[in-house]
Design an enzyme around this catalytic site. Structure first.
Site, mmCIF file in Angstrom:
data_model
loop_
_atom_site.group_PDB
_atom_site.id
_atom_site.type_symbol
_atom_site.label_atom_id
_atom_site.label_comp_id
_atom_site.label_asym_id
_atom_site.label_seq_id
_atom_site.Cartn_x
_atom_site.Cartn_y
_atom_site.Cartn_z
ATOM 1 N N HIS A 187 0.814 -1.300 0.146
ATOM 2 C CA HIS A 187 -0.057 -0.055 0.015
ATOM 3 C C HIS A 187 0.847 1.150 0.122
ATOM 4 C CE1 HIS A 187 -3.086 -2.762 1.079
ATOM 5 N NE2 HIS A 187 -2.305 -3.432 2.049
ATOM 6 N N GLU A 218 8.694 8.183 -17.352
ATOM 7 C CA GLU A 218 7.465 8.592 -17.626
ATOM 8 C C GLU A 218 6.948 8.402 -18.922
ATOM 9 O OE1 GLU A 218 7.593 12.452 -14.606
ATOM 10 O OE2 GLU A 218 8.457 12.818 -16.724
ATOM 11 N N SER A 234 13.964 21.514 -17.141
ATOM 12 C CA SER A 234 12.810 22.358 -17.376
ATOM 13 C C SER A 234 13.097 23.855 -17.673
ATOM 14 C CB SER A 234 12.078 22.494 -15.714
ATOM 15 O OG SER A 234 11.456 24.047 -15.998
ATOM 16 N N LYS A 244 15.695 21.518 -12.242
ATOM 17 C CA LYS A 244 14.911 20.385 -12.374
ATOM 18 C C LYS A 244 15.707 19.580 -13.133
ATOM 19 C CE LYS A 244 10.776 20.026 -11.994
ATOM 20 N NZ LYS A 244 9.948 19.299 -11.240
#
Ligand code: ARG
Length: 505
Positions: free
Chosen positions: A186, A326, A313, A319
């Site tokens: 979980h 992804e 970024s 970043k």
């Protein structure tokens, strides 16, 4: 589109009526299509574009020529065509092969698909011999054969890539057997596990993916050719010879031939099976991607992936984004979509061949491309790239063992070990479970780990607790205690790594 005036603008565009060129008798005669004599008007440009597949199925050219050569060889062996014709076909096909390979071949939309393009060029090159090639054959069994041949080759490449990825994972695992991370259920800290054990879970998944492909390959590697349009053919074909020539044989070298012509030309279940296996493989990649993304976020900081797999970024200078995992997670949706597309494509089709089946190609091709690229990138991203100068792989993931261990210390990952300890002292498991829950509550209120509670406090929960309890409360103790087959104890992990090395060698 709404019914009615075709010139009515829809969303700002004008729908133009489809123009049909008028056609003379002469045009009909010279028309390159294979069925022209019966037709009183040519296809409109739009319909041509709509029905043509050459701009995507030309990718099947090698399979198409290989299949044609096997067919021609058999036609000659059976006395259906002469030796001269056979030799001309071979010669013509060799030239076409070279033309396509060197980019010289002139693909024509008018010739609809890869099959008619190659056949027309053959006839142009060798005359009547080219026209004899299609004896006892239809494009229906031809295309089914081509797709199977092509897919068989791609499956073999994908199986190899899956092995590379497994090897990368095993290599990283080998270096991280004693690195302890929190295991989650979980997404809550559950029990400590070895980072190697965690990576080997993915090795199991990819091994099953390869197994599934091997299995689907057996059913893909069967010959539809000889089914002709749908009912078989009047010529005395030797289908088993063609199957042998094309390597469509089982493990014992027995030729594998589709046994029902209607089925042979029409079903695409092999493509669906492959895509299902590919979708499942992408789902495994996607799960791994999700973890890589989590692990490299600042809140985890478990790993770093090499800069060449990340992007910056345009606005936030600090970043480094995990674009590759992804995108892989995103592309999984695309491959699952292809599976839905293919399976739906099949569902309403009456026997035998229907043009619907032409729609099998783009999803299948895209599935193969997406999966191959993804597997290649992941092998390198995880395991690094071989550097011939140093003789080792470099640039794989960097593991932050300290961050993993620190995270494993949060969340009472050894609570089950304390319960197991009490069971060994004679408590029934359910009572031990309850007792430990009280201990965890106390540790939470003191803002410390179970292993940091003094002995007298622990003894307050149960008198049987002794000093040796601290062995089982340590992450190290907890890890080593799970020494059953498939467990996370380093001894188990080592023997799994050995097994994988043997299997993948
Ligand atoms: N391009 C077609 C396909 O991909 C080849 C078979 C066409 N057969 C036919 N009867 N129209 O399925």
């Amino acid at each position: 589109m709404l019914a009615g005036d075709p010139n009515k603008p829809i969303l700002g565009t004008r729908v133009r009526p489809i123009k049909c060129a008028s056609m003379s008798k002469n045009q009909l005669d010279t028309k390159s299509q294979a069925w022209s004599a019966l037709f009183s008007e040519p296809m409109s440009e739009l319909v041509k574009r709509y029905t043509a597949s050459v701009f995507f199925d030309k990718r099947l050219w090698q399979a198409d020529i290989t299949g044609s050569l096997a067919h021609a060889d058999m036609l000659q062996a059976q006395g259906i065509i002469g030796q001269d014709d056979h030799a001309s076909i071979q010669k013509g096909m060799a030239q076409i092969w070279a033309e396509i390979e060197s980019g010289q071949f002139d693909w024509k939309l008018d010739l609809e698909d890869v099959h008619l393009n190659i056949e027309a060029r053959l006839t142009q090159l060798v005359g009547d011999a080219g026209k004899r090639l299609h004896t006892g054959r239809s494009r229906n069994d031809q295309v089914a054969t081509d797709v199977r041949l092509w897919l068989r080759g791609e499956m073999d490449l994908i199986i190899d890539l899956l092995e590379d990825l497994q090897t990368s994972l095993v290599e990283v695992a080998e270096k991280n057997i004693d690195v302890i991370m929190p295991g989650f259920t979980h997404l809550q800290v559950a029990q400590p596990v070895s980072f190697a054990h965690h990576l080997l879970a993915y090795v199991e998944m990819f091994a099953r993916d390869a197994e599934r492909l091997h299995d689907a390959r057996r059913r893909t590697n069967r010959l539809p050719l000889g089914s002709a349009a749908l009912a078989g053919t009047t010529y005395p074909l030797d289908r088993e010879r063609v199957a042998r020539t094309l390597g469509m044989v089982d493990a014992h070298g027995q030729p594998q031939v589709c046994q029902n012509s209607l089925d042979g030309v029409s079903d695409r279940d092999f493509a669906i099976e492959f895509t299902a296996a590919a979708a499942l493989c992408m789902v495994h990649i996607s799960r791994m991607s999700e973890e890589l993304i989590l692990w490299m976020s600042q809140n985890f900081s478990f790993i770093k992936i090499a800069d060449r797999f990340t992007t910056g970024s345009s606005i936030m200078p600090q970043k480094k984004n995990p674009d590759v995992p992804e995108l892989a997670r995103g592309k999984t949706g695309r491959v699952v979509g292809h599976l839905m597309g293919l399976i739906t494509l099949m569902k309403g089709q009456p026997l035998a061949y229907n043009k619907d089946n032409q729609e099998d190609k783009e999803p299948l091709f895209d599935t193969v491309d997406t999966l191959k690229d993804t597997l290649r990138i992941f092998s390198e991203m995880v395991g690094g790239q071989f550097n011939p100068a140093t003789g080792v792989k470099e640039g794989g993931i960097t593991v932050n063992a300290q961050a993993m261990e620190d995270a494993a210390k949060k969340g009472y990952a050894t609570a089950t070990d304390l319960a197991d300890y009490l069971v060994k002292k004679g408590l029934p498991f359910r009572d031990a479970h309850e007792t430990v829950a009280h201990a965890v509550k106390a540790a939470t209120s003191h803002n410390c780990d179970l292993s940091e509670l003094p002995l007298n406090v622990l003894q307050g929960f149960h008198a049987s607790i002794e000093k040796d309890v601290y062995d089982c409360l340590s992450l190290h103790g907890s890890l080593h205690a799970r020494n059953t087959l498939g467990g996370t104890a380093p001894a188990q992990v080592r023997s799994q790594i050995e097994r994988h090395h043997k299997r993948l060698a």
